[in-house]
Design a protein around this motif. Structure first.
Motif, PDB file in Angstrom:
ATOM      1  N   ALA A   1     -42.068  12.617  27.917  1.00  0.00           N
ATOM      2  CA  ALA A   1     -40.902  12.877  27.801  1.00  0.00           C
ATOM      3  C   ALA A   1     -40.701  12.542  26.143  1.00  0.00           C
ATOM      4  O   ALA A   1     -41.668  12.855  25.753  1.00  0.00           O
ATOM      5  CB  ALA A   1     -40.392  10.830  28.240  1.00  0.00           C
ATOM      6  N   ARG A   2     -39.359  11.977  26.099  1.00  0.00           N
ATOM      7  CA  ARG A   2     -39.311  12.043  24.661  1.00  0.00           C
ATOM      8  C   ARG A   2     -37.986  11.284  24.452  1.00  0.00           C
ATOM      9  O   ARG A   2     -36.997  10.492  24.853  1.00  0.00           O
ATOM     10  CB  ARG A   2     -38.444  13.251  24.437  1.00  0.00           C
ATOM     11  CG  ARG A   2     -39.224  14.919  24.222  1.00  0.00           C
ATOM     12  CD  ARG A   2     -38.664  15.846  23.564  1.00  0.00           C
ATOM     13  NE  ARG A   2     -38.098  15.872  22.166  1.00  0.00           N
ATOM     14  CZ  ARG A   2     -40.198  15.403  21.300  1.00  0.00           C
ATOM     15  NH1 ARG A   2     -40.653  16.039  22.108  1.00  0.00           N
ATOM     16  NH2 ARG A   2     -38.885  15.916  19.770  1.00  0.00           N
ATOM     17  N   LEU A   3     -38.620  10.117  23.016  1.00  0.00           N
ATOM     18  CA  LEU A   3     -37.717   9.293  23.258  1.00  0.00           C
ATOM     19  C   LEU A   3     -36.886   9.731  21.970  1.00  0.00           C
ATOM     20  O   LEU A   3     -37.580   9.886  20.573  1.00  0.00           O
ATOM     21  CB  LEU A   3     -39.001   7.933  22.510  1.00  0.00           C
ATOM     22  CG  LEU A   3     -37.856   6.659  22.098  1.00  0.00           C
ATOM     23  CD1 LEU A   3     -37.761   5.985  22.636  1.00  0.00           C
ATOM     24  CD2 LEU A   3     -39.250   5.763  20.686  1.00  0.00           C
ATOM     25  N   VAL A   4     -35.983   9.550  22.112  1.00  0.00           N
ATOM     26  CA  VAL A   4     -34.471   9.303  21.224  1.00  0.00           C
ATOM     27  C   VAL A   4     -34.474   8.988  20.013  1.00  0.00           C
ATOM     28  O   VAL A   4     -34.116   7.621  20.023  1.00  0.00           O
ATOM     29  CB  VAL A   4     -33.334   9.824  21.624  1.00  0.00           C
ATOM     30  CG1 VAL A   4     -32.180   9.962  20.922  1.00  0.00           C
ATOM     31  CG2 VAL A   4     -33.072  10.873  22.600  1.00  0.00           C
ATOM     32  N   LEU A   5     -34.570   8.988  18.653  1.00  0.00           N
ATOM     33  CA  LEU A   5     -34.252   8.512  17.477  1.00  0.00           C
ATOM     34  C   LEU A   5     -33.124   8.271  16.887  1.00  0.00           C
ATOM     35  O   LEU A   5     -33.038   7.464  16.008  1.00  0.00           O
ATOM     36  CB  LEU A   5     -35.696   8.750  16.779  1.00  0.00           C
ATOM     37  CG  LEU A   5     -37.382   8.237  17.231  1.00  0.00           C
ATOM     38  CD1 LEU A   5     -38.609   9.227  16.362  1.00  0.00           C
ATOM     39  CD2 LEU A   5     -37.274   7.006  17.891  1.00  0.00           C
ATOM     40  N   GLY A   6     -32.419   9.634  17.045  1.00  0.00           N
ATOM     41  CA  GLY A   6     -31.457   9.360  16.422  1.00  0.00           C
ATOM     42  C   GLY A   6     -30.759  10.959  16.839  1.00  0.00           C
ATOM     43  O   GLY A   6     -31.834  11.285  18.219  1.00  0.00           O
ATOM     44  N   GLU A   7     -29.341  11.395  16.398  1.00  0.00           N
ATOM     45  CA  GLU A   7     -28.762  12.945  16.596  1.00  0.00           C
ATOM     46  C   GLU A   7     -29.582  13.681  16.683  1.00  0.00           C
ATOM     47  O   GLU A   7     -29.397  14.875  17.954  1.00  0.00           O
ATOM     48  CB  GLU A   7     -27.416  13.155  16.079  1.00  0.00           C
ATOM     49  CG  GLU A   7     -26.904  13.742  16.440  1.00  0.00           C
ATOM     50  CD  GLU A   7     -25.376  13.908  16.699  1.00  0.00           C
ATOM     51  OE1 GLU A   7     -24.391  14.746  16.101  1.00  0.00           O
ATOM     52  OE2 GLU A   7     -24.929  13.157  15.751  1.00  0.00           O
ATOM     53  N   HIS A   8     -30.428  14.541  15.610  1.00  0.00           N
ATOM     54  CA  HIS A   8     -31.279  15.278  15.871  1.00  0.00           C
ATOM     55  C   HIS A   8     -32.327  14.332  15.609  1.00  0.00           C
ATOM     56  O   HIS A   8     -33.250  15.998  15.167  1.00  0.00           O
ATOM     57  CB  HIS A   8     -30.754  15.738  14.428  1.00  0.00           C
ATOM     58  CG  HIS A   8     -29.213  16.350  14.929  1.00  0.00           C
ATOM     59  ND1 HIS A   8     -29.189  17.656  15.669  1.00  0.00           N
ATOM     60  CD2 HIS A   8     -28.628  15.734  14.341  1.00  0.00           C
ATOM     61  CE1 HIS A   8     -27.687  17.679  15.786  1.00  0.00           C
ATOM     62  NE2 HIS A   8     -27.148  17.047  14.635  1.00  0.00           N
ATOM     63  N   GLU A   9     -33.287  14.232  15.982  1.00  0.00           N
ATOM     64  CA  GLU A   9     -34.568  13.154  15.717  1.00  0.00           C
ATOM     65  C   GLU A   9     -35.101  12.252  17.193  1.00  0.00           C
ATOM     66  O   GLU A   9     -34.059  11.726  18.062  1.00  0.00           O
ATOM     67  CB  GLU A   9     -34.431  12.399  14.621  1.00  0.00           C
ATOM     68  CG  GLU A   9     -36.354  12.096  14.373  1.00  0.00           C
ATOM     69  CD  GLU A   9     -36.578  11.055  13.448  1.00  0.00           C
ATOM     70  OE1 GLU A   9     -37.366  10.287  13.011  1.00  0.00           O
ATOM     71  OE2 GLU A   9     -34.924  11.037  12.805  1.00  0.00           O
TER      72      GLU A   9
END
Length: 151
Positions: free
Chosen positions: A25-33
């Motif tokens: 999975a991917r943990l979303v930290l910001g709009e492009h991160e």
């Protein structure tokens, strides 16, 4: 003389009661991160209405979140949920091909992106095969549930 063959009676197969799906999975930290995190999606026939999404590895402090299996299915096709768990399908107009889940508690919010096709295939071919949609009620011990509520 004909050969004598010993035929053993078939042994009952243990019924599968749970299935897990390891996920990258991917943990979303910001709009492009975002950062990669290991997660596991689980389903058990002894809790037939819910799935469990578990943070693993360095993100294990995120815990395990339980929510409706049907909510997850609905979220594959349209924005679903309210409150602590919300789910959005892929949004090709914004270039997102993953299933997005927002998990919120009193102190924080986490956005995770899961591989859409992998989750859909697992739900369809594993979770709904183990316990078909609409048959969950037959597996719930309603007397025990009522006893748990009334003490």
């Amino acid at each position: 003389m004909p050969a004598h063959h010993s035929v053993s009676s078939p042994q009952p197969c243990p019924k599968e009661t749970g299935i897990d799906l390891p996920l990258d999975a991917r943990l979303v930290l910001g709009e492009h991160e975002s950062v990669d995190i290991p997660m596991r999606l689980g389903y058990r026939s002894d809790d037939p209405l819910a799935v469990a999404l578990e943070f693993l590895g360095p993100a294990a402090e995120g815990g395990t979140w339980s929510f409706s299996r049907d909510l997850l299915w609905e979220g594959l096709e349209r924005p679903s949920g309210f409150g602590d768990v919300r789910i959005w399908p892929p949004c090709t107009c914004h270039g997102r091909t993953s299933l997005r889940i927002m998990l919120r508690n009193r102190d924080s919010v986490a956005l995770v992106d899961l591989p859409y096709r992998q989750v859909r295939r697992w739900l369809r071919h594993k979770a709904y095969t183990l316990v078909p949609r609409g048959s969950e009620d037959a597996l719930i011990d309603w007397s025990a549930e009522l006893e748990g509520l009334t003490g």
